[in-house]
Write a protein that holds these residues in place. Structure first.
Motif, PDB file in Angstrom:
ATOM      1  N   ASN A  57       0.509  -7.397 -80.232  1.00 60.88           N
ATOM      2  CA  ASN A  57       0.064  -6.678 -78.842  1.00 60.88           C
ATOM      3  C   ASN A  57      -1.194  -7.214 -78.519  1.00 60.88           C
ATOM      4  O   ASN A  57      -1.835  -6.932 -77.366  1.00 60.88           O
ATOM      5  N   ILE A  59      -4.396  -8.986 -76.855  1.00 59.12           N
ATOM      6  CA  ILE A  59      -4.564  -9.969 -75.637  1.00 59.12           C
ATOM      7  C   ILE A  59      -5.539 -11.039 -75.920  1.00 59.12           C
ATOM      8  O   ILE A  59      -6.743 -10.575 -76.408  1.00 59.12           O
ATOM      9  N   ARG A 132      -7.523 -12.341 -68.058  1.00 64.02           N
ATOM     10  CA  ARG A 132      -7.920 -10.819 -68.381  1.00 64.02           C
ATOM     11  C   ARG A 132      -9.396 -10.566 -68.620  1.00 64.02           C
ATOM     12  O   ARG A 132      -9.948 -11.145 -69.256  1.00 64.02           O
ATOM     13  N   GLY A 214      -3.890  -3.702 -70.258  1.00 63.16           N
ATOM     14  CA  GLY A 214      -4.191  -3.425 -71.765  1.00 63.16           C
ATOM     15  C   GLY A 214      -5.296  -2.341 -71.876  1.00 63.16           C
ATOM     16  O   GLY A 214      -5.915  -2.067 -70.912  1.00 63.16           O
ATOM     17  N   GLU A 218      -5.753  -4.600 -76.625  1.00 63.33           N
ATOM     18  CA  GLU A 218      -4.239  -4.756 -76.794  1.00 63.33           C
ATOM     19  C   GLU A 218      -3.287  -4.461 -75.423  1.00 63.33           C
ATOM     20  O   GLU A 218      -3.850  -3.748 -74.667  1.00 63.33           O
ATOM     21  N   THR A 219      -2.158  -4.664 -75.460  1.00 68.57           N
ATOM     22  CA  THR A 219      -1.263  -4.481 -74.206  1.00 68.57           C
ATOM     23  C   THR A 219      -1.021  -2.890 -74.340  1.00 68.57           C
ATOM     24  O   THR A 219      -1.176  -2.507 -75.363  1.00 68.57           O
ATOM     25  N   LEU A 220      -1.077  -2.427 -72.929  1.00 70.50           N
ATOM     26  CA  LEU A 220      -1.083  -0.704 -72.949  1.00 70.50           C
ATOM     27  C   LEU A 220       0.145  -0.400 -73.647  1.00 70.50           C
ATOM     28  O   LEU A 220       1.322  -1.112 -73.818  1.00 70.50           O
ATOM     29  N   ALA A 226       2.300   1.003 -69.325  1.00 74.56           N
ATOM     30  CA  ALA A 226       2.699  -0.316 -69.491  1.00 74.56           C
ATOM     31  C   ALA A 226       3.762  -0.544 -68.585  1.00 74.56           C
ATOM     32  O   ALA A 226       4.522   0.673 -68.304  1.00 74.56           O
TER      33      ALA A 226
END
Ligand code: MTE
Length: 320
Positions: A57, A59, A132, A214, A218-220, A226
């Motif tokens: 996960n 980013i 990002r 995120g 990391e991704t949410l 998310a």
């Protein structure tokens, strides 16, 4: 509509601080010493050790933005578990469990209203041109708890500019997914579903406003909104609508969920303001999750330099 007198995110001070920290004075003293030492050593924020762990996960290639609060981020575990998401449950214990299997790909966002490039976009396509960025922001809930969160996202302004609002657009409205099978909390009329929020166009274009994908590198997680949520750091947390599926540009002020539910308690603007009390409690202080002492709440959550000009000549006790 069912309106309970106390929402689950309207917590007492004792609720808002983890019990172990709240009750254990020895631990508190240790924290105090750590804090003082950290201050002497310089900026307090240091990435959590968990961030370094390899994870699918994670980013990649995150830009370190200049918008960083120089304070230690709230423990990631607290951020993941101390959450509000009524579409899953009103009780914190159930939110994480019920959200765990929530699928966030494929995910589309419909863009509608007063905008040149209306249409349905895959969420990744909508954000693709942007690198990002990490934004370390204060996160202040209307019920007086707060956190410091290293969000990862893209400036909403960039997305809005790409979509090209027409000259009639003055507001941007956001909508969360409405799917009671996947979000079982929507089977109960706790709020009018779907959850909706909105910003004035100039608020949406402010450089601080972010579409987050995120947090903590990391991704949410599903419970934190998310795959895409709004983050507006000078406003109370409920403006940060989660799991967005529709963005509509409008001429008139759009409805917002908490204002619809309790108009005397929650306004459209919801700017953090220690001088304007909630009808049932003061907003003068807050408790940072993990701290023992309360701290003074800052006007616009400390972001006045960046946003106070948006509200010149407005009576903020009326436009609360
Ligand atoms: N968005 C939706 N769709 N549903 C919600 O219940 N809760 C809001 C906001 N966004 C909520 C939501 C509230 S009250 C707060 S304080 C923040 O999300 C909490 O964000 P967090 O759980 O990631 O800390």
């Amino acid at each position: 509509m069912l309106i309970t007198s106390r929402k689950s995110w309207e917590l007492s001070d004792a609720d808002a601080t983890p019990e172990a920290v709240y009750r254990d004075r020895r631990r508190f003293l240790k924290l105090g010493v750590g804090l003082a030492a950290g201050m002497a050593a310089g900026p307090l924020f240091a990435p959590r050790s968990g961030l370094a762990a390899p994870s699918e996960n994670k980013i990649k290639d995150i830009l370190q933005s200049k918008y960083r609060i120089l304070e230690k981020a709230t423990e990631r575990d607290k951020f993941l578990n101390y959450t509000n998401f009524y579409e899953f449950a009103t009780s914190r214990d159930q939110i994480v469990e019920r959200a765990e299997a929530f699928a966030t790909r494929p995910w589309t966002v419909e863009v509608a209203g007063e905008v040149k490039h209306a249409g349905t976009y895959d969420v990744d396509d909508l954000l693709r041109p942007n690198r990002r960025e990490e934004r370390i922001y204060r996160h202040r809930c209307v019920e007086t708890w707060s956190m410091i969160v290293p969000w990862v996202g893209v400036p909403l302004a960039d997305v809005v500019k790409r979509l090209e609002p027409t000259s009639k657009a003055r507001y941007v409205a956001f909508e969360t997914l409405h799917d009671p099978e996947r979000m079982p909390g929507q089977k109960r009329p706790v709020l009018e579903w779907p959850y909706v929020e909105g910003l004035r166009l100039d608020e949406a274009l402010n450089p601080l406003t972010v579409l987050a994908v995120g947090a903590y590198g990391e991704t949410l997680a599903p419970q934190n909104g998310a795959p895409i949520r709004l983050v507006v750091p000078w406003k109370y947390g409920f403006k940060g609508i989660k799991s967005i599926v529709r963005i509509t540009f409008t001429e008139t002020e759009p409805p917002t969920s908490w204002n619809r539910s309790s108009p005397d308690e929650y306004g459209f603007y919801a700017n953090v303001n220690p001088d304007v009390s909630h009808p049932r409690w003061s907003q003068a202080k807050e408790r940072l999750i993990g701290d023992f002492f309360k701290r003074r709440t800052l006007k616009f959550n400390g972001y006045g330099e960046e946003v106070a000009h948006l509200y010149q000549n407005m009576d903020l006790s009326k436009f609360f």
